[in-house]
Design a protein around this motif. Structure first.
Motif: not given
Length: 217
Positions: A19, A45, A41, A213
């Protein structure tokens, strides 16, 4: 103030930027979906938003409170009372009944003097007649409804779901999505759902896409 608002959120695993500087907001009653390719990601997250993972840097504001700055024990208690999390694999305790699995968060909350009654939840989830069945006696759709009930028990304002229909057929997937949509529309819960399924994303009010990310849109 938004129910959930990560700011400049980063999570690095060595040279991998899972991230990478994400900021976003999700409003009361909003159904936000997060899409992206495998490894983009998404799950990282969601784990950061739920306080399951500590960020490398940045903040996660839940109704104005930064859970990223909390100790593990304080964050766990805060999460139990303010955030409901639904997993793709259900994560039910096999030796407990459907009702007992739903009640688990309250059982773990030592400060509660008595357990809440889940009857209203069982009605909402349409599994009241299955309350005394253990997970191995429930269908996949029923198990996911139990998992959602567990996430809702403490009446959190925020629900996070990681591929909640990934192990379900199309009929059960649609039913679960309709239930989640109902929670936003009628109970004003803020819902963030990670999914790779366009049919699931279509139930949301807004979709963000991740790549490497970062938010693409």
């Amino acid at each position: 103030m938004y129910p959930i608002e990560p700011q400049n959120l980063k999570k690095y695993f060595g040279n991998v930027h899972a991230v990478d500087d994400i900021s976003l907001t999700a409003g009361e009653g909003e159904f936000l979906t997060v899409t992206g390719a495998s490894g983009s990601g998404k799950s990282t997250l969601l784990h950061l938003l739920g306080g399951l993972t500590t960020p490398t840097s940045g903040s996660v504001l839940i109704n104005g409170t930064d859970i990223a700055s909390m100790t593990d024990s304080v964050r766990t208690k805060f999460r139990r009372r303010n955030i409901g999390i639904v997993f793709q694999s259900f994560n039910l305790i096999p030796t407990l009944t459907a009702e007992e699995n739903i009640l688990l968060p309250a059982m773990l909350d030592k400060s509660r003097e008595q357990l809440p009654m889940p009857d209203e939840l069982l009605d909402l989830l349409e599994i009241k007649e299955r309350r005394h069945h253990r997970p191995d006696a429930l269908s996949g759709g029923e198990q996911q409804r139990v998992a959602i009930g567990r996430a809702l028990l403490m009446k959190p304002a925020i629900i996070l779901a990681d591929e909640p229909t990934g192990n379900l057929d199309s009929v059960n997937s649609d039913n679960i999505c309709q239930l989640l949509r109902k929670l936003c529309d009628e109970q004003k819960r803020t819902l963030i759902v990670v999914t790779h399924d366009k049919a699931v994303a279509a139930f949301g009010d807004r979709t963000i896409q991740l790549k490497d990310g970062r938010i693409l849109r």
